[in-house]
Design an enzyme around this catalytic site. Structure first.
Site, PDB file in Angstrom:
ATOM      1  N   HIS A   1       0.865  -1.177   0.000  1.00 32.43           N
ATOM      2  CA  HIS A   1       0.000   0.000   0.000  1.00 32.43           C
ATOM      3  C   HIS A   1       0.900   1.224   0.000  1.00 32.43           C
ATOM      4  O   HIS A   1       1.833   1.305   0.782  1.00 32.43           O
ATOM      5  CB  HIS A   1      -0.907   0.004   1.228  1.00 32.43           C
TER       6      HIS A   1
ATOM      7  N   ARG B   1      -6.938  10.059  -0.562  1.00 33.19           N
ATOM      8  CA  ARG B   1      -6.602  10.466  -1.927  1.00 33.19           C
ATOM      9  C   ARG B   1      -7.854  10.516  -2.791  1.00 33.19           C
ATOM     10  O   ARG B   1      -7.980  11.371  -3.666  1.00 33.19           O
ATOM     11  CB  ARG B   1      -5.553   9.520  -2.522  1.00 33.19           C
TER      12      ARG B   1
END
Ligand SMILES: Cc1cc2nc3c(=O)[nH]c(=O)nc-3n(C[C@H](O)[C@H](O)[C@H](O)COP(=O)(O)OP(=O)(O)OC[C@H]3O[C@@H](n4cnc5c(N)ncnc54)[C@H](O)[C@@H]3O)c2cc1C
Ligand SMILES: *[C@@H]1O[C@H](CO)[C@@H](O)[C@H](O)[C@H]1NC(C)=O
Length: 565
Positions: free
Chosen positions: A329, A352
């Site tokens: 990740h 995000r």
């Protein structure tokens, strides 16, 4: 909270039982029991709040009431592991055996169920769900299937991906209707062609409702109500029992070890492996064997994620697939308090998704923040690994790569205040009241930062006329705050972490574990969730894991129930 619900329901059940058995309870006793229930509720709520605000890894697991082991020496179905895949399998197995005497026993090695599922914060995918339709979002199972296959880089098994995509809307609906879960916030995450990752909104008073924790507690609470269900915690499965058959041997139960070192045999007609992946901080384990270059990275996984189910499956001849494919990740939070910690809190993808930007230590963008995880990870590693490009807190010098994550107020609003406040409380995100304060916190020249943010907003406002230098096409929110008001910026330091293991037991769309020797199913053995491999190929799409737990967990439960009837 779940604990409280269980205590409450257990108390209710006891009352019911006592009434049934004709044990006279006076009004006073009822009053005392009511007072106890109220007290238990209050304690539960207090401890829940305490957990939210004080623990580093809050709300990851749930406590359960362990029933005596001797009750369970024989079961119809044994489910190994109490994450989302296991919970879904157990519920479905119970549903499919309604009216029968088939017992379902869940064996969990930790003190509580929940696993990594309880940590999930970004959400669960569904294509063409009621929620999407109500919000006017256009999507289809075909588009979702394509995104899943593209993310898997040609390695995903198409049959599994198709089933996942086609049953996704029904899986989300199952959670929404059967468990009254509000999954009404829909975000477009990296690699998706539409907004389809569903999570829970904040409570009206602004508290975060983490999606994974909410889902597993709701399922666990319903399971606890089921009279044919038994949960064993602190019980680690160490072996699968086998019975010889004409067509090779069938799995016929498990052996589990308890903390006192005792081994216990538990016979069953079918076993579901739902033990999760092998991404935990365990340098000597499967990670070391299959992806040694990643064994030293930090991780977002709990320490229990040691791939036990993979080893158990191999022990009975199961095939493995894609073991070398491990998802890193891109964004685990580097904590200001403990920058070197091996286990990191995930900086949710939704940060995000809501418009969070990634910047180097020089204040420059370097990637489409909404690209798939592998692309973002590679970009951070490439652009943010040197002494003058790596994001750091003043006075610390972490190894490896790290970037700044920056959110405008609009992005913060879109992300949700409850979860944001939680990150701020944990010293993972920090507030800056304007660009000048942000620039000095990041230790970059204000002019450079200004240029970066304004350039982004120009491309965003051009509606496609201007090309983003990094190929970004979806621009969720503006990067520069409107002047005045309470507007602020939020920033943190993020680093790539081991997150998800794509590989695992080879299985088919009926959740049957397949043999290495000839690809045939191992009779009596089913698997679902992160312990399996083949569905995600080389890279899992965000939100597809909770979904696979529901789709293939339920299928495993269904098939195991059939085997047990
Ligand atoms: C921080 C974080 C955030 C995430 N966010 C998302 C997200 O937003 N959306 C998404 O789709 N995915 C997300 N994921 C991935 C996803 O949560 C997991 O891949 C998925 O929940 C795995 O579910 P599972 O049921 O297979 O395993 P788990 O939930 O990990 O459960 C496995 C259980 O099995 C138990 N167990 C293991 N071995 C044994 C044994 N030998 N005997 C008995 N019990 C055993 C473990 O203790 C554990 O409780 C996230 C993962 C992490 C770490
Ligand atoms: C997918 O898996 C199933 C079950 O193992 C198998 O029959 C099928 O051939 C696989 N399909 C592809 C495209 O690999």
């Amino acid at each position: 909270m779940a604990q409280t619900q269980q205590q409450t329901s257990d108390t209710r059940r006891n009352i019911r039982r006592q009434q049934l058995h004709g044990i006279g309870i006076g009004r006073r006793v009822v009053r005392i029991i009511k007072a106890m229930v109220a007290l238990a509720l209050a304690c539960g709520i207090l401890s829940f709040l305490f957990n939210i605000f004080t623990l580093k890894q809050p709300m990851q697991t749930l406590k359960h009431i362990v029933r005596p082991a001797e009750e369970a020496a024989r079961a119809g179905v044994v489910v190994v592991g109490g994450g989302l895949a296991g919970l879904a399998a157990a519920l479905e197995a119970l549903q499919q055996t309604q009216g029968s005497a088939v017992r379902v026993v869940m064996v969990e090695k930790e003190a509580r169920t929940g696993g990594n599922s309880a940590k999930a914060s970004s959400g669960i995918n569904g294509a063409w769900t009621q929620t999407q339709q109500a919000q006017g979002i256009k999507d289809s199972a075909e588009a979702f299937e394509r995104d899943t296959l593209r993310s898997g880089k040609g390695l995903s098994n198409g049959t599994l991906a198709r089933r996942l995509a086609r049953e996704s809307a029904e899986a989300v609906a199952w959670l929404q209707t059967r468990f009254a879960l509000d999954l009404d916030v829909v975000a477009q995450l990296g690699g998706h062609s539409a907004p389809r990752t569903h999570r829970r909104p904040d409570t009206p008073d602004g508290r975060a409702q983490p999606v994974g924790w909410g889902i597993v507690s709701a399922l666990a609470a319903q399971l606890a109500e089921q009279p044919r269900f038994t949960l064993l915690t602190g019980a680690r499965v160490v072996e699968l029992l086998q019975t010889p058959q004409a067509s090779g041997s069938a799995v016929s139960g498990v052996v589990y070890a308890t903390a006192d070192g005792q081994h216990h045999r538990l016979q069953a007609s079918a076993v579901v492996l739902a033990t999760g992946g092998f991404g935990g901080a365990d340098t000597q384990g499967l990670m070391h064997e299959h992806a040694p270059q990643l064994a030293s990275l930090p991780t977002t996984n709990g320490a229990f994620a040691t791939g036990d189910g993979v080893k158990l499956g191999v022990g009975v001849g199961a095939a493995l697939v894609d073991m070398q494919h491990v998802q890193v990740h891109p964004t685990g939070f580097v904590s200001a308090d403990d920058p070197a910690a091996r286990t990191k809190v995930l900086a949710a993808e939704a940060l995000r998704g809501a418009g969070g930007l990634l910047l180097t230590a020089r204040g420059q963008r370097f990637v489409d923040e909404l690209a798939t995880r592998d692309v973002v990870t590679a970009a951070i590693t490439q652009a943010c690994s040197t002494a003058d490009s790596r994001a750091t807190y003043p006075g610390t010098s972490p190894d490896g790569a790290a970037a700044f994550l920056v959110l405008s107020q609009a992005a913060a609003d879109a992300f949700g205040h409850g979860a944001l406040a939680f990150y701020v409380k944990m010293h993972l995100l920090h507030r800056a009241s304007d660009v000048s304060e942000l620039a000095s916190a990041l230790r970059v020249p204000q002019a450079a930062l200004d240029t970066t943010l304004r350039a982004y907003d120009q491309v965003r406002a051009s509606n496609g006329a201007l090309q983003d230098a990094f190929g970004k096409r979806v621009f969720p929110q503006a990067a520069v705050n409107q002047a005045g008001g309470r507007a602020a910026y939020y920033w943190g330091v993020v680093a790539p972490c081991v997150h998800y293991t794509m590989g695992g037991l080879r299985f088919d769309e009926r959740a049957r574990v397949l043999r290495a020797a000839d690809g045939s199913p191992v009779p009596g053995l089913f698997a679902a969730g992160e312990v399996t491999g083949g569905l995600h190929g080389a890279n899992r799409l965000a939100g597809n894991s909770l979904l696979e737990c529901v789709v293939f967990g339920r299928e495993a439960g269904r098939q195991a129930a059939r085997a047990a009837m």
